[in-house]
Design a protein around this motif. Structure first.
Motif, PDB file in Angstrom:
ATOM      1  N   ASP A   1       0.860  -1.183   0.000  1.00 13.71           N
ATOM      2  CA  ASP A   1       0.000   0.000   0.000  1.00 13.71           C
ATOM      3  C   ASP A   1       0.895   1.231   0.000  1.00 13.71           C
ATOM      4  N   LEU A   2       1.146   1.744  -1.171  1.00 16.07           N
ATOM      5  CA  LEU A   2       2.081   2.864  -1.294  1.00 16.07           C
ATOM      6  C   LEU A   2       1.500   4.184  -0.815  1.00 16.07           C
ATOM      7  N   GLU A   3       0.164   4.276  -0.714  1.00 17.05           N
ATOM      8  CA  GLU A   3      -0.462   5.504  -0.245  1.00 17.05           C
ATOM      9  C   GLU A   3      -0.610   5.529   1.275  1.00 17.05           C
ATOM     10  N   GLY A   4      -0.298   4.423   1.947  1.00 12.89           N
ATOM     11  CA  GLY A   4      -0.318   4.391   3.406  1.00 12.89           C
ATOM     12  C   GLY A   4      -1.699   4.396   4.018  1.00 12.89           C
ATOM     13  N   ARG A   5      -2.690   3.834   3.351  1.00 12.88           N
ATOM     14  CA  ARG A   5      -4.056   3.826   3.869  1.00 12.88           C
ATOM     15  C   ARG A   5      -4.292   2.735   4.908  1.00 12.88           C
ATOM     16  N   SER A   6      -3.454   1.709   4.949  1.00 13.83           N
ATOM     17  CA  SER A   6      -3.639   0.633   5.924  1.00 13.83           C
ATOM     18  C   SER A   6      -2.561   0.715   6.998  1.00 13.83           C
ATOM     19  N   SER A   7      -2.730  -0.094   8.047  1.00 12.21           N
ATOM     20  CA  SER A   7      -1.784  -0.037   9.159  1.00 12.21           C
ATOM     21  C   SER A   7      -0.409  -0.582   8.769  1.00 12.21           C
ATOM     22  N   SER A   8      -0.378  -1.635   7.964  1.00 16.03           N
ATOM     23  CA  SER A   8       0.909  -2.164   7.513  1.00 16.03           C
ATOM     24  C   SER A   8       1.074  -1.850   6.029  1.00 16.03           C
ATOM     25  N   LEU A   9       2.277  -1.558   5.628  1.00 12.35           N
ATOM     26  CA  LEU A   9       2.501  -1.150   4.249  1.00 12.35           C
ATOM     27  C   LEU A   9       2.463  -2.311   3.264  1.00 12.35           C
ATOM     28  N   CYS A  10       2.931  -3.503   3.656  1.00 14.80           N
ATOM     29  CA  CYS A  10       2.958  -4.641   2.749  1.00 14.80           C
ATOM     30  C   CYS A  10       2.384  -5.883   3.424  1.00 14.80           C
ATOM     31  N   VAL A  11       1.610  -6.648   2.676  1.00 16.63           N
ATOM     32  CA  VAL A  11       1.045  -7.903   3.162  1.00 16.63           C
ATOM     33  C   VAL A  11       1.197  -8.955   2.069  1.00 16.63           C
ATOM     34  N   ASP A  12       1.166 -10.216   2.471  1.00 15.02           N
ATOM     35  CA  ASP A  12       1.184 -11.307   1.505  1.00 15.02           C
ATOM     36  C   ASP A  12      -0.245 -11.613   1.083  1.00 15.02           C
ATOM     37  N   GLY A  13      -0.435 -11.839  -0.190  1.00 13.65           N
ATOM     38  CA  GLY A  13      -1.760 -12.138  -0.699  1.00 13.65           C
ATOM     39  C   GLY A  13      -1.667 -12.903  -1.996  1.00 13.65           C
ATOM     40  N   TYR A  14      -2.790 -12.959  -2.709  1.00 12.39           N
ATOM     41  CA  TYR A  14      -2.859 -13.667  -3.982  1.00 12.39           C
ATOM     42  C   TYR A  14      -3.505 -12.763  -5.025  1.00 12.39           C
ATOM     43  N   ARG A  15      -3.023 -12.881  -6.270  1.00 12.53           N
ATOM     44  CA  ARG A  15      -3.575 -12.127  -7.402  1.00 12.53           C
ATOM     45  C   ARG A  15      -3.935 -13.123  -8.490  1.00 12.53           C
ATOM     46  N   CYS A  16      -5.130 -12.928  -9.100  1.00  9.81           N
ATOM     47  CA  CYS A  16      -5.564 -13.779 -10.199  1.00  9.81           C
ATOM     48  C   CYS A  16      -4.866 -13.338 -11.486  1.00  9.81           C
ATOM     49  N   LEU A  17      -4.334 -14.304 -12.215  1.00  8.83           N
ATOM     50  CA  LEU A  17      -3.646 -13.975 -13.466  1.00  8.83           C
ATOM     51  C   LEU A  17      -4.621 -13.594 -14.580  1.00  8.83           C
ATOM     52  N   LEU A  18      -5.889 -14.025 -14.476  1.00  8.35           N
ATOM     53  CA  LEU A  18      -6.855 -13.712 -15.530  1.00  8.35           C
ATOM     54  C   LEU A  18      -7.583 -12.393 -15.296  1.00  8.35           C
ATOM     55  N   CYS A  19      -8.195 -12.238 -14.120  1.00  3.31           N
ATOM     56  CA  CYS A  19      -9.028 -11.044 -13.908  1.00  3.31           C
ATOM     57  C   CYS A  19      -8.379  -9.990 -13.010  1.00  3.31           C
ATOM     58  N   GLY A  20      -7.264 -10.328 -12.333  1.00  2.00           N
ATOM     59  CA  GLY A  20      -6.563  -9.356 -11.502  1.00  2.00           C
ATOM     60  C   GLY A  20      -7.114  -9.200 -10.100  1.00  2.00           C
ATOM     61  N   ASP A  21      -8.053 -10.049  -9.688  1.00  2.00           N
ATOM     62  CA  ASP A  21      -8.626  -9.977  -8.348  1.00  2.00           C
ATOM     63  C   ASP A  21      -7.543 -10.152  -7.302  1.00  2.00           C
ATOM     64  N   LEU A  22      -7.554  -9.315  -6.251  1.00  2.00           N
ATOM     65  CA  LEU A  22      -6.590  -9.393  -5.154  1.00  2.00           C
ATOM     66  C   LEU A  22      -7.265  -9.956  -3.922  1.00  2.00           C
ATOM     67  N   VAL A  23      -6.590 -10.871  -3.226  1.00  2.00           N
ATOM     68  CA  VAL A  23      -7.123 -11.461  -2.007  1.00  2.00           C
ATOM     69  C   VAL A  23      -5.995 -11.532  -0.987  1.00  2.00           C
ATOM     70  N   ASP A  24      -6.293 -11.084   0.240  1.00  2.00           N
ATOM     71  CA  ASP A  24      -5.350 -11.254   1.345  1.00  2.00           C
ATOM     72  C   ASP A  24      -6.133 -11.759   2.547  1.00  2.00           C
ATOM     73  N   ALA A  25      -5.482 -11.922   3.684  1.00  2.00           N
ATOM     74  CA  ALA A  25      -6.118 -12.495   4.871  1.00  2.00           C
ATOM     75  C   ALA A  25      -7.298 -11.646   5.344  1.00  2.00           C
ATOM     76  N   LEU A  26      -7.181 -10.330   5.303  1.00  8.61           N
ATOM     77  CA  LEU A  26      -8.253  -9.456   5.754  1.00  8.61           C
ATOM     78  C   LEU A  26      -9.472  -9.557   4.841  1.00  8.61           C
ATOM     79  N   ILE A  27      -9.253  -9.605   3.544  1.00  7.21           N
ATOM     80  CA  ILE A  27     -10.347  -9.748   2.590  1.00  7.21           C
ATOM     81  C   ILE A  27     -11.072 -11.068   2.811  1.00  7.21           C
ATOM     82  N   LEU A  28     -10.318 -12.157   3.013  1.00  4.27           N
ATOM     83  CA  LEU A  28     -10.940 -13.459   3.255  1.00  4.27           C
ATOM     84  C   LEU A  28     -11.746 -13.464   4.548  1.00  4.27           C
TER      85      LEU A  28
END
Length: 70
Positions: A17-44
């Motif tokens: 998160d380069l704009e600093g909107r969340s508490s931590s700047l970087c998290v591990d997640g998953y990105r879909c290669l077809l549609c670009g959907d982003l998923v991380d632990a908080l989203i799940l």
């Protein structure tokens, strides 16, 4: 892992998160290669809460009668 949106392949990615909107700047997640959907632990976690509350709602209104051609 497959994408819930399009069933495409999800790959692990470091999401920053380069704009600093969340508490931590970087998290591990998953990105879909077809549609670009982003998923991380908080989203799940939010999706799990959302579907649990939607399943607990019971509809008490009567069903709409079928329309019959005249």
């Amino acid at each position: 892992m497959t994408c819930e949106r399009c069933n495409g392949l999800m790959v692990q990615e470091r999401i920053c998160d380069l704009e600093g909107r969340s508490s931590s700047l970087c998290v591990d997640g998953y990105r879909c290669l077809l549609c670009g959907d982003l998923v991380d632990a908080l989203i799940l976690e939010h999706r799990k809460r959302s579907t649990a509350s939607a399943e607990s709602i019971q509809f008490t209104s009567p069903r709409m009668p079928r329309l019959v051609a005249a």
